[in-house]
Design an enzyme around this catalytic site. Structure first.
Site, short mmCIF file in Angstrom:
data_model
loop_
_atom_site.label_atom_id
_atom_site.label_comp_id
_atom_site.label_asym_id
_atom_site.label_seq_id
_atom_site.Cartn_x
_atom_site.Cartn_y
_atom_site.Cartn_z
N SER A 1 -11.55 -0.82 5.66
CA SER A 1 -11.98 0.40 6.37
C SER A 1 -10.82 1.38 6.41
CB SER A 1 -12.38 0.07 7.81
OG SER A 1 -13.40 -0.91 7.84
N ASN B 1 0.84 -1.22 0.00
CA ASN B 1 0.00 0.00 0.00
C ASN B 1 0.86 1.26 0.00
OD1 ASN B 1 -3.05 -0.57 0.21
ND2 ASN B 1 -2.11 -2.08 1.59
N HIS C 1 -7.46 -0.58 7.39
CA HIS C 1 -7.69 -1.87 8.08
C HIS C 1 -8.37 -2.85 7.11
CE1 HIS C 1 -8.13 -4.47 11.55
NE2 HIS C 1 -9.32 -4.78 11.07
N ASN D 1 -5.78 5.37 9.31
CA ASN D 1 -5.34 3.98 9.31
C ASN D 1 -6.14 3.19 8.28
OD1 ASN D 1 -4.01 1.55 10.34
ND2 ASN D 1 -5.97 1.05 11.30
N ASP E 1 -7.91 0.63 15.96
CA ASP E 1 -8.99 0.46 14.96
C ASP E 1 -10.32 1.07 15.40
OD1 ASP E 1 -7.15 -1.09 13.46
OD2 ASP E 1 -7.72 -2.89 14.57
C1 GRF Z 1 -3.10 -4.09 4.63
O1 GRF Z 1 -3.98 -5.14 4.33
C2 GRF Z 1 -3.73 -3.10 5.58
O2 GRF Z 1 -5.11 -3.10 5.53
C3 GRF Z 1 -3.30 -3.61 6.93
O3 GRF Z 1 -2.04 -4.17 6.74
C4 GRF Z 1 -1.89 -4.59 5.39
C5 GRF Z 1 -0.62 -4.01 4.88
O4 GRF Z 1 -0.25 -4.57 3.65
N1 GRF Z 1 -3.36 -2.57 7.92
P1 GRF Z 1 0.97 -3.97 2.87
O5 GRF Z 1 2.16 -3.97 3.80
O6 GRF Z 1 0.60 -2.59 2.44
O7 GRF Z 1 1.20 -4.89 1.70
#
Ligand code: GRF
Length: 187
Positions: free
Chosen positions: A136, A14, A104, A102, A145
């Site tokens: 979320s 991400n 989630h 955040n 969360d």
């Molecule tokens: C994601 O699924 C996010 O929702 C959660 O941790 C994961 C992180 O994945 N908080 P990445 O490290 O971005 O691949």
């Protein structure tokens, strides 16, 4: 220029999505990635994208420290927790009201709280026979969360799903919605 600072502890897909999404933007940039895990995937990804990485320890998170100084120096307009696992320091939340979000991988308020991250979330969703899951994006407060919801997106849970398959579907939602929400918040 509006500055995003990302906090991440894991793979960083991400973080990478955000970095690439804003790479050519004239108004928004990912200024730095902060991590508590020196060898996390996110470190290599950020370095490859020429985004500075700051690493910090538990002690630096627990008390006012160089972490605070370095964060302030990056002048964040938005702090994005993208796979960040420690409880975010209350003193920093107070310093940046309404500027910390955040991501989630479930439909909060279900499947959130301490220890609910990664595979544990998807395992619980599958075990409970849910027919849908999702993501979320919420403001960060002093509990895991639990802050005010900004946006959610849903996906089906399909027969025969494994935690990995469900995680893949969830990631696709994240890669679409997170940049949109960040852009909207920084407008
Ligand atoms: C994601 O699924 C996010 O929702 C959660 O941790 C994961 C992180 O994945 N908080 P990445 O490290 O971005 O691949």
């Amino acid at each position: 220029m509006k500055n995003i600072v990302i906090f991440a502890s894991g793979t960083g897909s991400n973080a990478l999505t955000l970095i690439r999404h804003f790479r050519d933007s004239e108004t928004i940039r990912v200024k730095a990635v902060f991590t508590n895990v020196v060898n996390a995937g996110v470190v290599e990804k950020a370095i490859q994208e020429d985004v500075p990485v700051v690493t910090f320890t538990r002690a630096m998170s627990d008390e006012p420290s160089e972490l605070d100084v370095l964060l302030d120096r990056n002048q964040p307009d938005l702090i994005v927790l993208a796979g960040y696992l420690w409880l975010f320091p209350a003193r920093i939340i107070q310093k940046y009201p309404g500027k910390i979000i955040n991501l989630h991988p479930a439909l909060l308020p279900k499947y959130g709280g301490k220890g609910m991250w990664g595979k544990a979330v998807h395992d619980a969703v599958l075990k409970n026979g849910e027919t849908e899951s999702g993501i979320s994006i919420h403001f960060v407060n002093e509990k895991y969360d639990a802050g005010q919801m900004i946006a959610q997106a849903k996906c089906p849970v399909l027969p025969g799903d494994t935690p990995d398959r469900l995680a893949g579907r969830i990631h696709e939602l994240e890669y679409r919605l997170l940049p949109e929400v960040v852009e909207e918040l920084l407008k």
